[in-house]
Design a protein around this motif. Structure first.
Motif, PDB file in Angstrom:
ATOM      1  N   ALA A  18       0.839  -1.208   0.000  1.00  0.00           N
ATOM      2  CA  ALA A  18       0.000   0.000   0.000  1.00  0.00           C
ATOM      3  C   ALA A  18       0.869   1.251   0.000  1.00  0.00           C
ATOM      4  CB  ALA A  18      -0.935  -0.007   1.213  1.00  0.00           C
ATOM      5  N   ALA A  19       1.979   1.209   0.767  1.00  0.00           N
ATOM      6  CA  ALA A  19       2.844   2.389   0.872  1.00  0.00           C
ATOM      7  C   ALA A  19       3.598   2.657  -0.427  1.00  0.00           C
ATOM      8  CB  ALA A  19       3.830   2.210   2.026  1.00  0.00           C
ATOM      9  N   ALA A  20       3.701   1.617  -1.273  1.00  0.00           N
ATOM     10  CA  ALA A  20       4.446   1.778  -2.536  1.00  0.00           C
ATOM     11  C   ALA A  20       3.775   2.784  -3.462  1.00  0.00           C
ATOM     12  CB  ALA A  20       4.593   0.428  -3.225  1.00  0.00           C
ATOM     13  N   ALA A  21       2.514   3.111  -3.189  1.00  0.00           N
ATOM     14  CA  ALA A  21       1.818   4.101  -4.019  1.00  0.00           C
ATOM     15  C   ALA A  21       2.335   5.511  -3.774  1.00  0.00           C
ATOM     16  CB  ALA A  21       0.312   4.032  -3.726  1.00  0.00           C
ATOM     17  N   TYR A  22       3.163   5.690  -2.744  1.00  0.00           N
ATOM     18  CA  TYR A  22       3.638   7.036  -2.387  1.00  0.00           C
ATOM     19  C   TYR A  22       5.153   7.105  -2.573  1.00  0.00           C
ATOM     20  CZ  TYR A  22      -1.020   6.842  -0.632  1.00  0.00           C
ATOM     21  OH  TYR A  22      -2.373   6.676  -0.563  1.00  0.00           O
ATOM     22  N   PRO A  23       5.633   8.292  -2.919  1.00  0.00           N
ATOM     23  CA  PRO A  23       7.061   8.386  -3.236  1.00  0.00           C
ATOM     24  C   PRO A  23       7.964   8.306  -2.005  1.00  0.00           C
ATOM     25  CG  PRO A  23       5.998  10.550  -3.382  1.00  0.00           C
ATOM     26  CD  PRO A  23       4.913   9.556  -3.154  1.00  0.00           C
ATOM     27  N   THR A  24       7.391   8.342  -0.824  1.00  0.00           N
ATOM     28  CA  THR A  24       8.176   8.426   0.396  1.00  0.00           C
ATOM     29  C   THR A  24       7.317   7.978   1.569  1.00  0.00           C
ATOM     30  OG1 THR A  24       9.166  10.004   1.954  1.00  0.00           O
ATOM     31  CG2 THR A  24       7.517  10.874   0.468  1.00  0.00           C
ATOM     32  N   ALA A  25       7.967   7.545   2.648  1.00  0.00           N
ATOM     33  CA  ALA A  25       7.221   7.174   3.858  1.00  0.00           C
ATOM     34  C   ALA A  25       7.060   8.373   4.799  1.00  0.00           C
ATOM     35  CB  ALA A  25       7.925   6.026   4.573  1.00  0.00           C
ATOM     36  N   TRP A  26       7.418   9.554   4.308  1.00  0.00           N
ATOM     37  CA  TRP A  26       7.382  10.754   5.143  1.00  0.00           C
ATOM     38  C   TRP A  26       6.289  11.718   4.677  1.00  0.00           C
ATOM     39  CZ3 TRP A  26      11.430  12.068   8.823  1.00  0.00           C
ATOM     40  CH2 TRP A  26      12.435  11.095   8.912  1.00  0.00           C
ATOM     41  N   VAL A  27       5.566  12.294   5.622  1.00  0.00           N
ATOM     42  CA  VAL A  27       4.662  13.437   5.439  1.00  0.00           C
ATOM     43  C   VAL A  27       3.463  13.164   4.529  1.00  0.00           C
ATOM     44  CG1 VAL A  27       4.515  15.927   4.967  1.00  0.00           C
ATOM     45  CG2 VAL A  27       6.689  14.944   5.720  1.00  0.00           C
ATOM     46  N   LEU A  28       3.669  12.511   3.372  1.00  0.00           N
ATOM     47  CA  LEU A  28       2.590  12.376   2.395  1.00  0.00           C
ATOM     48  C   LEU A  28       1.891  11.019   2.439  1.00  0.00           C
ATOM     49  CD1 LEU A  28       4.385  14.051  -0.667  1.00  0.00           C
ATOM     50  CD2 LEU A  28       2.631  15.064   0.817  1.00  0.00           C
ATOM     51  N   THR A  29       2.521  10.026   3.082  1.00  0.00           N
ATOM     52  CA  THR A  29       1.878   8.709   3.175  1.00  0.00           C
ATOM     53  C   THR A  29       0.740   8.802   4.200  1.00  0.00           C
ATOM     54  OG1 THR A  29       3.978   7.673   2.674  1.00  0.00           O
ATOM     55  CG2 THR A  29       2.301   6.261   3.622  1.00  0.00           C
ATOM     56  N   PRO A  30      -0.485   8.508   3.770  1.00  0.00           N
ATOM     57  CA  PRO A  30      -1.641   8.773   4.653  1.00  0.00           C
ATOM     58  C   PRO A  30      -1.593   7.926   5.925  1.00  0.00           C
ATOM     59  CG  PRO A  30      -2.332   7.613   2.656  1.00  0.00           C
ATOM     60  CD  PRO A  30      -0.895   7.956   2.462  1.00  0.00           C
ATOM     61  N   ASN A  31      -2.006   8.520   7.031  1.00  0.00           N
ATOM     62  CA  ASN A  31      -1.853   7.830   8.313  1.00  0.00           C
ATOM     63  C   ASN A  31      -2.928   6.772   8.572  1.00  0.00           C
ATOM     64  OD1 ASN A  31      -3.972   9.468   8.998  1.00  0.00           O
ATOM     65  ND2 ASN A  31      -2.959  10.447  10.739  1.00  0.00           N
ATOM     66  N   HIS A  32      -3.833   6.540   7.603  1.00  0.00           N
ATOM     67  CA  HIS A  32      -4.727   5.383   7.803  1.00  0.00           C
ATOM     68  C   HIS A  32      -3.919   4.085   7.683  1.00  0.00           C
ATOM     69  CE1 HIS A  32      -5.059   3.928   3.649  1.00  0.00           C
ATOM     70  NE2 HIS A  32      -5.135   5.181   3.260  1.00  0.00           N
ATOM     71  N   LEU A  33      -2.689   4.188   7.146  1.00  0.00           N
ATOM     72  CA  LEU A  33      -1.826   3.005   7.086  1.00  0.00           C
ATOM     73  C   LEU A  33      -1.187   2.698   8.443  1.00  0.00           C
ATOM     74  CD1 LEU A  33      -0.087   3.489   3.602  1.00  0.00           C
ATOM     75  CD2 LEU A  33      -1.947   1.926   4.201  1.00  0.00           C
ATOM     76  N   TYR A  34      -1.376   3.595   9.413  1.00  0.00           N
ATOM     77  CA  TYR A  34      -0.922   3.306  10.777  1.00  0.00           C
ATOM     78  C   TYR A  34      -2.064   2.636  11.530  1.00  0.00           C
ATOM     79  CZ  TYR A  34       0.567   3.775  15.588  1.00  0.00           C
ATOM     80  OH  TYR A  34       0.917   3.485  16.884  1.00  0.00           O
ATOM     81  N   ASP A  35      -1.832   1.425  12.021  1.00  0.00           N
ATOM     82  CA  ASP A  35      -2.841   0.699  12.797  1.00  0.00           C
ATOM     83  C   ASP A  35      -2.465   0.804  14.279  1.00  0.00           C
ATOM     84  OD1 ASP A  35      -4.275  -1.185  14.227  1.00  0.00           O
ATOM     85  OD2 ASP A  35      -4.170  -2.726  12.655  1.00  0.00           O
ATOM     86  N   PRO A  36      -3.304   1.489  15.059  1.00  0.00           N
ATOM     87  CA  PRO A  36      -2.948   1.704  16.478  1.00  0.00           C
ATOM     88  C   PRO A  36      -2.765   0.408  17.259  1.00  0.00           C
ATOM     89  CG  PRO A  36      -4.792   3.105  15.843  1.00  0.00           C
ATOM     90  CD  PRO A  36      -4.553   2.171  14.704  1.00  0.00           C
TER      91      PRO A  36
END
Lengths: 390, 260
Positions: A18-36
């Motif tokens: 899912a994160a591969a859709a974004y150019p970086t893991a910083w700032v722009l990767t949406p935080n719904h990918l963080y599972d509390p």
């Protein structure tokens, strides 16, 4: 040589597809990918790993600060250092560091660091950083004033710790009618200060200045660059008329120890490459926002940007001396050779990196602490090593 | 006819500017955007023989050094007021694009007594609220070109232009000064819109209908905050009308100046 266990606390459960859709893991990767639910387990696992570090004989435990990123889920190192303060008894706790220019109210950091120093009865090592470029996107603070704010926030925090309060602070960026923090630091005049950097000349000169003589810490870089920057610090100190002892120099590097060289590379490879090529990767506009570095350094760094933005394999990283990886004997040799060459007084071992799971991390820590650290302590002359080399 | 390079000292710091038609009146003062003055010169040349044109490199941009006192957009606006007073410019038609439009608004709120009219093109300066704006600082230099103009073929032509080392140094400095003035709050002054009603000179807001940095809703919002202002939208045009449609823009501005 002294040993600090340095943890970045990555979000190791990141859905990499899912994160591969974004150019970086910083700032722009949406935080719904963080599972509390997963994050909670990771925080507790990582704190356990740091606590185990004390039991295994590390001199220090280090935490740091990054914002809005899967690279490290530690926007406040104050929280992690506080969690460690009461669960540990002897190890130093190093905050490497607090990104002081991001704060509109840096006095909070003077207060919080002093609290931890009091609670631990003087086990705090304070670190000040500007934060990497991405932080200025994440936090909104203007990178064009990053240097100015770093210097002013630093001067104000030191004044808050050393000048009798209350007094007025009237600077360019910060204005306070009353500077009078309770508590004062436990260590007098203040906790030791380390300055982690990627090798900016401005920072090296500043840390080596005789008013400060702060320990300079080179972060994750190729061996040749580490050597050059550490030498630059020694030269700056000499130019200022003092001799930098080994304990003024530190180096943070990922390390992986296993039963054999082959096993170490095989086991570490996917996790190291996620760390280096997925979690650390960012576009140059994010790494170096305008004003973050002087125009002159900007031009130099822009030329070297391929090195920063291009992918590298574990094998290349090992060849470049950015990663120590192998059997205990191999890693002893690698670090021993580097120590003989550079006489670096503090090794900050990153024994968890990227997606490295709990079992491998713990085995890595035990092998490093049991089979590498004692040998290196002996090589560098134990406690007296720094003094002898100086 | 070509621009003549001149220099003036403002608050102790040299400001480079270009002038065309020094003996003509009225005077049009052009304040460039984040990318600098150079790309607007062909557009401004269209007024040769009709108007006196003055184009400063704003402090920290182009060939004007970055003065120690330049910290925020207000400093830039006061410097422009000093510049206008030093040249004793009167009955001035002030035209600003993007960042330069924002500075023109800040300047006019403080003192519009020397202005005959004000034109702002794709101007920054007001709170975007929920209007989605682009992030000039996240875009790479190439993305900036592609997103700032509407016509992809024009973007290709601009990207194919060779850049001298001096131009690439200037581009880096321009971007640095833009960050200094615009990073936070991002391209706006929270207090500006409270005082825009003070601008009582005839005001023209011109906007590229396909502006992707500050979309047209932003232009409408700005025009709504400027009492009695006129809003002109330019079809098929992005954030840089002076680059993308210089003839149409020159016609709009020329008519406006003659009528004012």
């Amino acid at each position: 040589m002294k040993f600090t266990l340095f943890h970045l606390m990555p979000y190791a459960d990141l859905d990499l597809d899912a994160a591969a859709a974004y150019p970086t893991a910083w700032v722009l990767t949406p935080n719904h990918l963080y599972d509390p639910k997963k994050g909670a387990k990771l925080y507790n696992r990582y704190l356990d790993e740091l606590e185990l570090g004390e039991a295994l004989g590390f001199d220090g435990l280090a935490v740091n600060e990054h914002h809005q990123t899967a690279y490290g889920i530690m926007p406040s190192p104050i929280v992690t250092a506080s969690a460690l303060a009461r669960r540990t008894k002897t190890a130093k706790i190093a905050i490497l560091g607090s990104a002081i220019p991001l704060r509109d109210h840096p006095l909070t950091l003077a207060e919080e660091h002093a609290m931890i120093d009091n609670i631990t009865e003087g086990r705090l090592i304070t670190g000040f950083v500007r934060g990497i470029g991405a932080e200025y996107h994440a936090w909104g603070s203007n990178p064009a004033f990053s240097h100015e704010r770093f210097h002013e926030a630093h001067d104000m925090i030191i004044a808050a710790w050393t000048r009798p309060g209350p007094f007025r602070w009237s600077g360019k960026h910060y204005h306070f009618e009353y500077v009078n923090p309770w508590p004062r630091p436990y260590q007098q005049p203040h906790p030791p200060i380390w300055v982690p950097s990627q090798g900016s000349s401005e920072t090296i000169e500043w840390a080596a200045h005789p008013d400060r003589k702060y320990t300079y810490l080179q972060t994750f870089s190729p061996l040749k660059a580490v050597r050059r920057y550490l030498e630059q610090y020694r030269e700056a100190a000499a130019r200022y008329g003092w001799t930098a002892s080994d304990d003024k120099l530190g180096w943070a590097i990922p390390i992986y120890v296993a039963g054999s060289d082959e096993a170490a590379r095989r086991e570490a490879k996917p996790h190291f490459e996620v760390f280096r090529n997925r979690l650390l990767r960012m576009p140059i506009e994010m790494l170096l926002p305008p004003g973050y570095s002087s125009l002159e350094s900007m031009k130099g760094i822009a030329k070297a940007k391929a090195q920063i933005t291009g992918d590298i394999t574990l094998e290349t990283a090992v060849d470049m001396g950015m990663f120590f990886c192998g059997s205990a004997a191999t890693v002893r040799e690698q670090i021993g050779a580097a120590w003989r060459d550079m006489r670096v007084g503090h090794l900050l071992a990153m024994l968890q990196f990227g997606t490295l799971p709990a079992e491998l991390t713990e085995r890595n820590m035990r092998l490093f602490a049991g089979e590498v650290m004692p040998w290196l302590r002996q090589l560098s002359g134990g406690e007296g090593g720094a003094a002898r080399a100086a | 006819m070509d621009f003549i390079s001149r220099e003036l000292v403002v608050a102790g710091s040299p400001v480079h500017y270009r002038e065309l038609g020094a003996d003509l009146r009225p005077t049009l003062l052009f304040l460039h955007g984040a990318g600098g003055a150079e790309s607007a010169l062909p557009f401004l040349q269209r007024f040769a023989g009709q108007l006196r044109i003055i184009v400063p490199d704003l402090p920290g941009f182009g060939r004007s050094p970055d003065p120690a006192w330049l910290d925020n957009i207000h400093d830039a606006a006061y410097a422009c007021l000093d510049f206008i007073e030093s040249l004793d410019l009167r009955d001035l038609h002030l035209v600003g694009t993007s960042l330069g439009g924002w500075i023109a608004l800040e300047l006019a709120v403080r003192n519009a007594s020397r202005l005959a009219s004000l034109t702002v093109i794709g101007a920054a300066g007001i709170r975007p609220g929920q209007i989605p704006t682009g992030d000039l600082f996240m875009w790479s230099p190439e993305e900036r070109v592609r997103r700032l103009v509407a016509d992809p073929a024009l973007a290709e032509r601009i990207l194919a232009l060779p850049q001298t080392p001096e131009q690439s140094d200037i581009a880096m400095r321009n971007h640095f000064t833009t960050a200094k003035l615009c990073w936070e709050p991002r391209f706006f002054d929270p207090n500006l819109e409270k005082w825009l009603h003070r601008i009582r000179v005839p005001t023209h807001v011109i906007w590229g209908a396909e502006d992707r940095l500050f979309p047209v809703e932003y232009g409408r919002k700005l025009a709504g905050l400027l009492p009695g202002s006129r809003l002109s939208l330019m079809a098929g045009c992005g954030h840089l009308p002076q680059v993308e449609h210089p003839d149409r823009l020159a016609e709009l501005v020329g008519q406006w100046v003659r009528a004012a």
